[in-house]
Design a protein around this motif. Structure first.
Motif, PDB file in Angstrom:
ATOM      1  N   THR A 320      28.671  43.526  44.006  1.00  0.00           N
ATOM      2  CA  THR A 320      30.085  43.602  44.389  1.00  0.00           C
ATOM      3  C   THR A 320      30.765  42.245  44.221  1.00  0.00           C
ATOM      4  OG1 THR A 320      29.598  45.344  45.977  1.00  0.00           O
ATOM      5  CG2 THR A 320      31.676  44.142  46.271  1.00  0.00           C
ATOM      6  N   PRO A 321      31.870  42.190  43.489  1.00  0.00           N
ATOM      7  CA  PRO A 321      32.544  40.907  43.258  1.00  0.00           C
ATOM      8  C   PRO A 321      33.519  40.566  44.388  1.00  0.00           C
ATOM      9  CG  PRO A 321      33.692  42.622  42.059  1.00  0.00           C
ATOM     10  CD  PRO A 321      32.536  43.295  42.770  1.00  0.00           C
ATOM     11  N   ASP A 322      33.789  39.278  44.538  1.00  0.00           N
ATOM     12  CA  ASP A 322      34.877  38.822  45.404  1.00  0.00           C
ATOM     13  C   ASP A 322      36.177  38.734  44.618  1.00  0.00           C
ATOM     14  OD1 ASP A 322      33.401  38.000  47.996  1.00  0.00           O
ATOM     15  OD2 ASP A 322      32.240  37.031  46.411  1.00  0.00           O
ATOM     16  N   ALA A 323      36.046  38.573  43.303  1.00  0.00           N
ATOM     17  CA  ALA A 323      37.221  38.500  42.432  1.00  0.00           C
ATOM     18  C   ALA A 323      36.836  39.015  41.057  1.00  0.00           C
ATOM     19  CB  ALA A 323      37.740  37.064  42.332  1.00  0.00           C
ATOM     20  N   VAL A 324      37.824  39.567  40.359  1.00  0.00           N
ATOM     21  CA  VAL A 324      37.615  40.081  39.000  1.00  0.00           C
ATOM     22  C   VAL A 324      38.709  39.503  38.110  1.00  0.00           C
ATOM     23  CG1 VAL A 324      37.551  42.116  37.518  1.00  0.00           C
ATOM     24  CG2 VAL A 324      36.567  42.232  39.817  1.00  0.00           C
ATOM     25  N   PHE A 325      38.307  38.995  36.954  1.00  0.00           N
ATOM     26  CA  PHE A 325      39.269  38.588  35.937  1.00  0.00           C
ATOM     27  C   PHE A 325      39.073  39.464  34.721  1.00  0.00           C
ATOM     28  CE2 PHE A 325      40.121  36.085  32.031  1.00  0.00           C
ATOM     29  CZ  PHE A 325      41.511  36.047  32.153  1.00  0.00           C
ATOM     30  N   VAL A 326      40.157  40.057  34.240  1.00  0.00           N
ATOM     31  CA  VAL A 326      40.112  40.869  33.028  1.00  0.00           C
ATOM     32  C   VAL A 326      40.891  40.124  31.952  1.00  0.00           C
ATOM     33  CG1 VAL A 326      40.500  43.116  31.995  1.00  0.00           C
ATOM     34  CG2 VAL A 326      40.029  42.953  34.446  1.00  0.00           C
ATOM     35  N   GLY A 327      40.159  39.625  30.960  1.00  0.00           N
ATOM     36  CA  GLY A 327      40.806  38.872  29.896  1.00  0.00           C
ATOM     37  C   GLY A 327      40.868  39.614  28.585  1.00  0.00           C
ATOM     38  N   GLY A 328      40.302  40.813  28.550  1.00  0.00           N
ATOM     39  CA  GLY A 328      40.335  41.603  27.323  1.00  0.00           C
ATOM     40  C   GLY A 328      39.967  43.043  27.604  1.00  0.00           C
ATOM     41  N   GLY A 329      40.419  43.938  26.729  1.00  0.00           N
ATOM     42  CA  GLY A 329      40.059  45.347  26.863  1.00  0.00           C
ATOM     43  C   GLY A 329      40.812  46.088  27.942  1.00  0.00           C
ATOM     44  N   LEU A 330      41.993  45.610  28.308  1.00  0.00           N
ATOM     45  CA  LEU A 330      42.748  46.239  29.400  1.00  0.00           C
ATOM     46  C   LEU A 330      43.060  47.700  29.132  1.00  0.00           C
ATOM     47  CD1 LEU A 330      45.271  43.483  30.514  1.00  0.00           C
ATOM     48  CD2 LEU A 330      43.707  44.721  32.008  1.00  0.00           C
ATOM     49  N   THR A 331      43.306  48.048  27.877  1.00  0.00           N
ATOM     50  CA  THR A 331      43.713  49.419  27.578  1.00  0.00           C
ATOM     51  C   THR A 331      42.526  50.368  27.407  1.00  0.00           C
ATOM     52  OG1 THR A 331      43.838  48.868  25.223  1.00  0.00           O
ATOM     53  CG2 THR A 331      45.879  48.697  26.514  1.00  0.00           C
ATOM     54  N   ALA A 332      41.300  49.847  27.548  1.00  0.00           N
ATOM     55  CA  ALA A 332      40.135  50.738  27.463  1.00  0.00           C
ATOM     56  C   ALA A 332      40.208  51.748  28.602  1.00  0.00           C
ATOM     57  CB  ALA A 332      38.849  49.932  27.553  1.00  0.00           C
ATOM     58  N   PRO A 333      39.967  53.019  28.326  1.00  0.00           N
ATOM     59  CA  PRO A 333      40.069  54.042  29.376  1.00  0.00           C
ATOM     60  C   PRO A 333      39.218  53.708  30.600  1.00  0.00           C
ATOM     61  CG  PRO A 333      39.791  55.067  27.222  1.00  0.00           C
ATOM     62  CD  PRO A 333      39.589  53.593  27.021  1.00  0.00           C
ATOM     63  N   GLY A 334      39.858  53.696  31.766  1.00  0.00           N
ATOM     64  CA  GLY A 334      39.151  53.477  33.020  1.00  0.00           C
ATOM     65  C   GLY A 334      38.849  52.035  33.353  1.00  0.00           C
ATOM     66  N   MET A 335      39.297  51.079  32.530  1.00  0.00           N
ATOM     67  CA  MET A 335      38.963  49.677  32.764  1.00  0.00           C
ATOM     68  C   MET A 335      39.507  49.171  34.101  1.00  0.00           C
ATOM     69  SD  MET A 335      37.593  46.790  31.781  1.00  0.00           S
ATOM     70  CE  MET A 335      37.439  46.576  30.013  1.00  0.00           C
ATOM     71  N   LEU A 336      40.835  49.234  34.269  1.00  0.00           N
ATOM     72  CA  LEU A 336      41.412  48.724  35.508  1.00  0.00           C
ATOM     73  C   LEU A 336      40.963  49.545  36.710  1.00  0.00           C
ATOM     74  CD1 LEU A 336      45.031  47.597  34.583  1.00  0.00           C
ATOM     75  CD2 LEU A 336      43.158  46.179  35.416  1.00  0.00           C
ATOM     76  N   GLU A 337      40.786  50.834  36.537  1.00  0.00           N
ATOM     77  CA  GLU A 337      40.333  51.672  37.642  1.00  0.00           C
ATOM     78  C   GLU A 337      38.954  51.219  38.132  1.00  0.00           C
ATOM     79  OE1 GLU A 337      43.360  54.082  35.428  1.00  0.00           O
ATOM     80  OE2 GLU A 337      41.693  52.756  34.902  1.00  0.00           O
ATOM     81  N   ALA A 338      38.039  50.941  37.175  1.00  0.00           N
ATOM     82  CA  ALA A 338      36.685  50.525  37.552  1.00  0.00           C
ATOM     83  C   ALA A 338      36.696  49.169  38.251  1.00  0.00           C
ATOM     84  CB  ALA A 338      35.799  50.475  36.307  1.00  0.00           C
ATOM     85  N   CYS A 339      37.495  48.247  37.746  1.00  0.00           N
ATOM     86  CA  CYS A 339      37.570  46.920  38.371  1.00  0.00           C
ATOM     87  C   CYS A 339      38.171  47.007  39.767  1.00  0.00           C
ATOM     88  CB  CYS A 339      38.382  45.973  37.483  1.00  0.00           C
ATOM     89  SG  CYS A 339      37.611  45.603  35.893  1.00  0.00           S
ATOM     90  N   PRO A 344      36.077  44.852  47.110  1.00  0.00           N
ATOM     91  CA  PRO A 344      36.160  45.139  48.537  1.00  0.00           C
ATOM     92  C   PRO A 344      37.551  44.779  49.055  1.00  0.00           C
ATOM     93  CG  PRO A 344      35.132  43.011  48.212  1.00  0.00           C
ATOM     94  CD  PRO A 344      35.400  43.569  46.836  1.00  0.00           C
ATOM     95  N   ARG A 345      37.826  45.107  50.291  1.00  0.00           N
ATOM     96  CA  ARG A 345      39.097  44.685  50.888  1.00  0.00           C
ATOM     97  C   ARG A 345      39.179  43.163  50.884  1.00  0.00           C
ATOM     98  NH1 ARG A 345      40.358  47.527  56.515  1.00  0.00           N
ATOM     99  NH2 ARG A 345      42.230  46.269  56.156  1.00  0.00           N
ATOM    100  N   GLY A 346      40.316  42.649  50.481  1.00  0.00           N
ATOM    101  CA  GLY A 346      40.492  41.200  50.376  1.00  0.00           C
ATOM    102  C   GLY A 346      40.079  40.631  49.039  1.00  0.00           C
ATOM    103  N   GLY A 347      39.477  41.479  48.165  1.00  0.00           N
ATOM    104  CA  GLY A 347      39.093  41.010  46.837  1.00  0.00           C
ATOM    105  C   GLY A 347      40.301  40.810  45.949  1.00  0.00           C
ATOM    106  N   ARG A 348      40.173  39.899  44.987  1.00  0.00           N
ATOM    107  CA  ARG A 348      41.295  39.562  44.101  1.00  0.00           C
ATOM    108  C   ARG A 348      41.049  40.080  42.686  1.00  0.00           C
ATOM    109  NH1 ARG A 348      38.418  35.868  46.893  1.00  0.00           N
ATOM    110  NH2 ARG A 348      38.495  34.225  45.313  1.00  0.00           N
ATOM    111  N   LEU A 349      42.119  40.544  42.086  1.00  0.00           N
ATOM    112  CA  LEU A 349      42.088  40.970  40.687  1.00  0.00           C
ATOM    113  C   LEU A 349      43.169  40.213  39.938  1.00  0.00           C
ATOM    114  CD1 LEU A 349      41.184  42.904  38.375  1.00  0.00           C
ATOM    115  CD2 LEU A 349      42.901  44.508  39.213  1.00  0.00           C
ATOM    116  N   VAL A 350      42.776  39.592  38.822  1.00  0.00           N
ATOM    117  CA  VAL A 350      43.727  38.898  37.956  1.00  0.00           C
ATOM    118  C   VAL A 350      43.492  39.394  36.534  1.00  0.00           C
ATOM    119  CG1 VAL A 350      44.507  36.676  37.048  1.00  0.00           C
ATOM    120  CG2 VAL A 350      43.778  36.856  39.442  1.00  0.00           C
ATOM    121  N   ALA A 351      44.575  39.770  35.855  1.00  0.00           N
ATOM    122  CA  ALA A 351      44.474  40.257  34.484  1.00  0.00           C
ATOM    123  C   ALA A 351      45.523  39.549  33.633  1.00  0.00           C
ATOM    124  CB  ALA A 351      44.680  41.768  34.436  1.00  0.00           C
ATOM    125  N   ASN A 352      45.099  39.102  32.451  1.00  0.00           N
ATOM    126  CA  ASN A 352      45.995  38.432  31.504  1.00  0.00           C
ATOM    127  C   ASN A 352      46.112  39.255  30.231  1.00  0.00           C
ATOM    128  OD1 ASN A 352      46.045  36.325  33.313  1.00  0.00           O
ATOM    129  ND2 ASN A 352      45.049  34.836  31.981  1.00  0.00           N
TER     130      ASN A 352
END
Length: 404
Positions: A320-339, A344-352
Motif C-alpha cells: 500500500t502506497p502513501d503517495a502515487v505519482f502517475v507520469g505516463g499512461g493516464l488514459t490506459a483503461p482503469g489506470m486512475l481508478e486503480a491508483c 489509504p485515507r490521507g494518501g496523495r495522488l499526483v498526475a502530470n
C-alpha cells in the motif's frame, strides 16, 4: 506465565575486561549464551552457560532459536551497542521491547569519534553491513564527515574505488581496526591513492569528504540537474520535477508508487529526501526499467524497487502506497481508478500530463474528487540571432489530491 526476559549484552574488541559488572554478572548466570563465534570466544571459562553460535542467515533463525530455549535464562551477545545497527532491533521486533534487558557497550562509532576528535552528533553514520555499497553515494557532500560500518577486510578498498568513481577521490580515509582492543590499529590515506592491502575485518572507516574540482554537486533538494540522469528523453524535467516532489511531499518511512517510471527521476528523488523513504518504479519498457535501476544506483538509492510491467495490471500485489505519482499512461483503461483505490485515507495522488486527452481526464477527476489542478509553464532563455529570447517548453497540467 510471563516469558523470561532476554538479556542482550554489548561487547567490544576489548572482550571480558571491558565489560561492566552488570554485564559480567548476566553472562555468568546465563543458562544459554547466543552470539557470533568471535564474540563467544571472548568469554572466560566461568561463563558456564551453553554457548550457541548464530546460524546464517541470522534473522530467519532467531524466532526458532529463542523458542528452543524458552524458560531458560538467555543472554545474547552483540557488538558494541546492540541498539545501534545491531541485533537489538531484531530482537525487539520478535520478542517485544518489554521482554528485552539491554546492557550496552560503547559503539564503534563512539570509539571512532573519540579517536578522531570528531563530534558524534555532527557525524553521519552509514552501515555497509548487508547493504549495497552504492547507498554511500547519497551521503557524499563536500566537507561532510562520515563513519562507515564496514562489511569486512575488503570494504576500505571498495569504498576508495567508489569515492574515485563518484568524484570524491581527494577524500581522506582513516580505517580504525579492532577499536578498544589490544590489537587496535589505524591506517590512513586518500581515496585517489589508497595504498593499503586488506587488514582486519573488524573495522570502521572514517571519510572526510572532499569533492574533486569540476565535479557537479548534488543537492538534497528535489530538482537535480537533468544531466544527472541517463535518459532517452523520457524524463520529468528539472523544474517540473521539483514542483512535483514538493507536491508529493515525502516524509520519513513513506512509500511512493512511481507509475510510468521513465528514467526513474521521481522515485529516485523521493528516496533521496530521507534514508527511510521507499519507492516502487513501475515501467513497462524493459530497456527503460534497466535504466531506472542504473540511475538509482548511481544516485545513491539502490534500494529503489523496479517493477517491469504495464500498469494498472502491474500494480496488483504491491504494498500500500502513501503517495502515487502517475507520469505516463493516464488514459490506459482503469489506470486512475486503480491508483485511487490503492491509496489509504490521507494518501496523495499526483498526475502530470502534456496531452489534451489526458488533461480532459484529469479535469473530470478534479471535478469529481477535488484537489488542485494547475498548469506549469517553464521557458528558457536561448539565443535568437545575436539576441536572447524565451523558448517555452510544453506546459504540464498537474492534478494533486489527498484521499479523504
Amino acid at each position: 506465565m510471563t516469558p523470561a526476559p532476554v538479556t542482550v549484552v554489548g561487547i567490544g574488541a576489548d572482550g571480558w575486561p571491558g565489560l561492566a559488572p552488570a554485564s559480567r554478572e548476566a553472562l555468568r548466570h546465563a543458562d544459554v549464551i547466543i552470539g557470533g563465534p568471535r564474540q563467544l570466544g571472548l568469554l572466560p571459562g566461568d561463563c558456564a552457560g551453553e554457548r550457541v553460535a548464530w546460524p546464517s542467515p541470522l534473522r530467519p533463525a532467531v524466532p526458532g532459536l529463542l523458542a528452543a530455549h524458552e524458560g531458560r535464562r538467555v543472554c545474547v551477545l552483540a557488538s558494541g551497542d546492540p541498539m545501534f545497527f545491531g541485533i537489538g532491533r531484531t530482537l525487539a521486533e520478535i520478542v517485544g521491547e518489554q521482554r528485552l534487558n539491554v546492557l550496552p557497550h560503547p559503539s564503534s562509532a563512539s570509539y571512532a569519534c573519540a579517536r578522531l576528535g570528531w563530534a558524534l552528533h555532527d557525524t553521519e553514520v552509514v552501515s555497509l553491513v548487508g547493504r549495497p555499497l552504492a547507498a554511500l553515494t547519497a551521503a557524499l557532500h563536500d566537507g561532510r564527515r562520515l563513519l562507515l560500518l564496514s562489511a569486512g577486510a575488503g570494504t576500505p578498498a571498495e569504498v576508495a574505488a567508489l569515492l574515485r568513481e563518484r568524484g570524491y577521490g581527494p577524500s581522506a580515509l582513516t580505517v580504525l581496526e579492532q577499536l578498544g582492543g589490544e590489537r587496535e590499529r589505524r591506517v590512513e590515506g586518500t581515496a585517489d591513492a589508497w595504498p593499503h592491502p586488506p587488514g582486519d575485518p573488524l573495522n570502521v572507516i572514517a571519510v572526510d569528504c572532499r569533492r574533486a574540482p569540476g565535479v557537479p554537486r548534488l543537492p538534497l533538494t528535489p530538482g537535480l540537474p537533468d544531466d544527472s540522469y541517463d535518459h532517452d528523453g523520457q524524463l520529468t524535467k528539472r523544474h517540473v520535477r521539483a514542483v512535483t516532489l514538493a507536491t508529493l511531499a515525502p516524509a520519513p518511512g513513506e512509500l511512493l508508487w512511481d507509475v510510468g517510471g521513465g528514467s526513474g527521476s521521481i522515485g529516485i528523488e523521493w528516496m533521496r529526501a530521507h534514508p527511510s523513504c521507499r519507492a516502487v518504479s513501475v515501467e513497462r519498457d524493459p530497456v527503460r526499467a534497466g535504466r531506472v535501476a542504473r540511475n538509482a544506483e548511481a544516485l545513491g538509492v539502490p534500494g529503489l524497487r523496479v517493477v517491469t510491467g504495464t500498469a494498472p495490471g502491474a500494480l496488483a500485489g504491491l504494498p500500500t502506497p502513501d503517495a502515487v505519482f502517475v507520469g505516463g499512461g493516464l488514459t490506459a483503461p482503469g489506470m486512475l481508478e486503480a491508483c485511487w483505490e490503492a491509496l489509504p485515507r490521507g494518501g496523495r495522488l499526483v498526475a502530470n500530463t502534456v496531452t489534451l486527452e489526458s488533461e480532459a481526464l484529469l479535469t473530470e477527476w478534479y471535478r469529481r474528487c477535488g484537489g488542485e489542478l494547475v498548469r506549469l509553464a517553464v521557458s528558457h532563455a536561448t539565443p535568437v540571432g545575436g539576441f536572447t529570447g524565451w523558448r517555452a517548453a510544453m506546459p504540464v497540467t498537474q492534478w494533486a489530491v489527498v484521499r479523504a
